[in-house]
Design an enzyme around this catalytic site. Structure first.
Site, PDB file in Angstrom:
ATOM      1  N   VAL A  90      27.480  36.698  38.125  1.00  0.00           N
ATOM      2  CA  VAL A  90      27.525  37.476  36.890  1.00  0.00           C
ATOM      3  C   VAL A  90      27.273  36.583  35.680  1.00  0.00           C
ATOM      4  O   VAL A  90      26.543  36.954  34.758  1.00  0.00           O
ATOM      5  CB  VAL A  90      28.867  38.219  36.759  1.00  0.00           C
ATOM      6  CG1 VAL A  90      28.938  38.998  35.441  1.00  0.00           C
ATOM      7  CG2 VAL A  90      29.059  39.174  37.932  1.00  0.00           C
TER       8      VAL A  90
ATOM      9  N   ASP B  26      36.656  23.874  33.894  1.00  0.00           N
ATOM     10  CA  ASP B  26      37.202  24.182  35.215  1.00  0.00           C
ATOM     11  C   ASP B  26      38.455  25.034  35.032  1.00  0.00           C
ATOM     12  O   ASP B  26      39.446  24.578  34.457  1.00  0.00           O
ATOM     13  CB  ASP B  26      37.527  22.885  35.954  1.00  0.00           C
ATOM     14  CG  ASP B  26      37.986  23.122  37.378  1.00  0.00           C
ATOM     15  OD1 ASP B  26      38.246  24.287  37.747  1.00  0.00           O
ATOM     16  OD2 ASP B  26      38.112  22.133  38.125  1.00  0.00           O
TER      17      ASP B  26
ATOM     18  N   ALA C   1      35.715  33.016  38.349  1.00  0.00           N
ATOM     19  CA  ALA C   1      36.876  33.403  39.154  1.00  0.00           C
ATOM     20  C   ALA C   1      36.890  32.641  40.465  1.00  0.00           C
ATOM     21  O   ALA C   1      35.878  32.079  40.886  1.00  0.00           O
ATOM     22  CB  ALA C   1      36.846  34.908  39.439  1.00  0.00           C
TER      23      ALA C   1
ATOM     24  N   THR D 139      36.726  33.400  44.052  1.00  0.00           N
ATOM     25  CA  THR D 139      36.256  34.593  44.760  1.00  0.00           C
ATOM     26  C   THR D 139      36.216  34.447  46.281  1.00  0.00           C
ATOM     27  O   THR D 139      35.742  35.354  46.971  1.00  0.00           O
ATOM     28  CB  THR D 139      34.846  34.974  44.277  1.00  0.00           C
ATOM     29  OG1 THR D 139      33.960  33.860  44.474  1.00  0.00           O
ATOM     30  CG2 THR D 139      34.868  35.363  42.804  1.00  0.00           C
TER      31      THR D 139
ATOM     32  N   ASP E 123      37.892  45.743  42.594  1.00  0.00           N
ATOM     33  CA  ASP E 123      38.432  46.865  43.356  1.00  0.00           C
ATOM     34  C   ASP E 123      39.610  46.439  44.243  1.00  0.00           C
ATOM     35  O   ASP E 123      40.408  47.270  44.672  1.00  0.00           O
ATOM     36  CB  ASP E 123      37.330  47.475  44.232  1.00  0.00           C
ATOM     37  CG  ASP E 123      36.654  46.435  45.122  1.00  0.00           C
ATOM     38  OD1 ASP E 123      36.068  45.486  44.566  1.00  0.00           O
ATOM     39  OD2 ASP E 123      36.703  46.555  46.352  1.00  0.00           O
TER      40      ASP E 123
ATOM     41  N   TYR F  96      43.797  37.365  46.968  1.00  0.00           N
ATOM     42  CA  TYR F  96      42.759  37.465  45.943  1.00  0.00           C
ATOM     43  C   TYR F  96      43.036  38.632  45.008  1.00  0.00           C
ATOM     44  O   TYR F  96      43.014  38.491  43.775  1.00  0.00           O
ATOM     45  CB  TYR F  96      41.392  37.622  46.605  1.00  0.00           C
ATOM     46  CG  TYR F  96      40.289  38.008  45.651  1.00  0.00           C
ATOM     47  CD1 TYR F  96      39.796  37.109  44.709  1.00  0.00           C
ATOM     48  CD2 TYR F  96      39.729  39.293  45.697  1.00  0.00           C
ATOM     49  CE1 TYR F  96      38.790  37.479  43.828  1.00  0.00           C
ATOM     50  CE2 TYR F  96      38.720  39.656  44.818  1.00  0.00           C
ATOM     51  CZ  TYR F  96      38.260  38.751  43.888  1.00  0.00           C
ATOM     52  OH  TYR F  96      37.266  39.124  43.021  1.00  0.00           O
TER      53      TYR F  96
END
Length: 308
Positions: A31, A54, A78, A80, A120, A143
């Site tokens: 992104v 960082d 993030a 991930t 989500d 997560y």
């Protein structure tokens, strides 16, 4: 762009006539890479990667923001690695929960706004239909819990903010499901794909272009503070429609320029064990964002454009 050096230059206030200064984190991510392109022309863009900021180093996060003095912080960076997070919960929480909290604190000190991306995976996936923003959260993995912590910290800071939850993000670079399937298709004659988890594959460019559209709206407002006050909050940002990982793979292969395509075999999630549990239903309703800001493409249309 080189490491930011802005001395003691003050951040311009959130008014309609001032040039914005936008700090983008994680510029090499799916992104972040698209955001650096999409947000061009909307202000002075300072995009940083992990070597420059960082998120695991909270002091560095604070230091960069104090040097840059942005009017808007856009945070796609993030932790991930969903499965790895199960064995690194402290690191996941620091990057996904504590670092956004620091960003929000610094934004409040500067009088800046913040756009943050969530997932989500803050839901348990038990809903029969699409989740809306007011549905109760209940993460089923580390997560998801770490991302929820980031949401809550930003909301608690009392700053102008947008938290944009998305799902099943893919792009033409980095590590993602699309590129993994295209690689495996060249290596294997058969691919076994989960067919009982539902969601909306969302192109990273859709996320970035939608963000740019929203930022542009804020900049053209006569009173930016009033604009943010009226619109701050939580929104779902996913492509329209829904499918399964198996359906997503079928669509990928339909558009792929591969001479001999593999056979696709549908399997149940329980037949593909992974360390982190996934929600069965990851479908998010983006109606609130559509009604407030702009439309969103169907996932199949976006995938076709991505693969052209």
């Amino acid at each position: 762009m080189s490491s930011p050096e802005y001395g003691n230059t003050a951040a311009p206030p959130l008014t309609g006539t001032n040039m914005s200064r936008i700090l983008i984190t994680g510029k090499t991510g799916q992104v972040g890479y698209e955001l650096e392109r999409s947000l061009q022309g909307l202000g002075e863009i300072i995009a940083v990667d992990r070597s420059q900021m960082d998120l695991a180093d909270l002091d560095q996060v604070r230091d960069v923001i104090r040097r840059v003095k942005p009017t808007l912080i856009v945070n796609p960076a993030a932790y991930t690695a969903v499965d790895k997070a199960e064995s690194e919960p402290d690191l996941a929480l620091r990057i996904n929960g504590e670092a956004p909290a620091v960003m929000a604190e610094e934004a409040k000190r500067l009088g800046a706004a913040m756009i943050h991306y969530s997932t989500d995976y803050v839901f348990d996936g038990s809903n029969d239909g699409p989740y809306v923003e007011t549905d109760p959260t209940c993460p089923v993995n580390v997560y998801g819990s770490s991302k929820l912590a980031g949401e809550q910290a930003i909301q608690a800071a009392g700053i102008p903010h947008l938290i944009l939850r998305t799902s099943w993000v893919y792009s033409t670079h980095g590590k993602n499901f699309l590129l993994t399937m295209l690689r495996l298709a060249q290596e294997r004659e058969e691919l076994s794909i989960v067919s009982d988890q539902f969601g909306a594959p969302t192109w990273s460019r859709t996320i970035a272009d939608t963000t740019a559209h929203i930022v542009a709206q804020s900049l053209t407002a006569n009173d930016q503070q009033a604009w943010w006050q009226a619109r701050s909050g939580l929104y779902h940002l996913t492509a329209q429609g829904q499918t399964t990982w198996f359906g997503f793979t079928e669509a990928i292969m339909a558009h792929a320029s591969i001479e001999k395509k593999p056979r696709l075999k549908p399997i149940l999630a329980q037949d593909y064990p992974v360390p982190a549990r996934r929600p069965t239903n990851s479908e998010l309703s983006s109606q609130r964002l559509i009604d407030t800001f702009c439309g969103l493409p169907h996932w199949q249309e976006a995938l076709k454009l991505c693969q052209e």
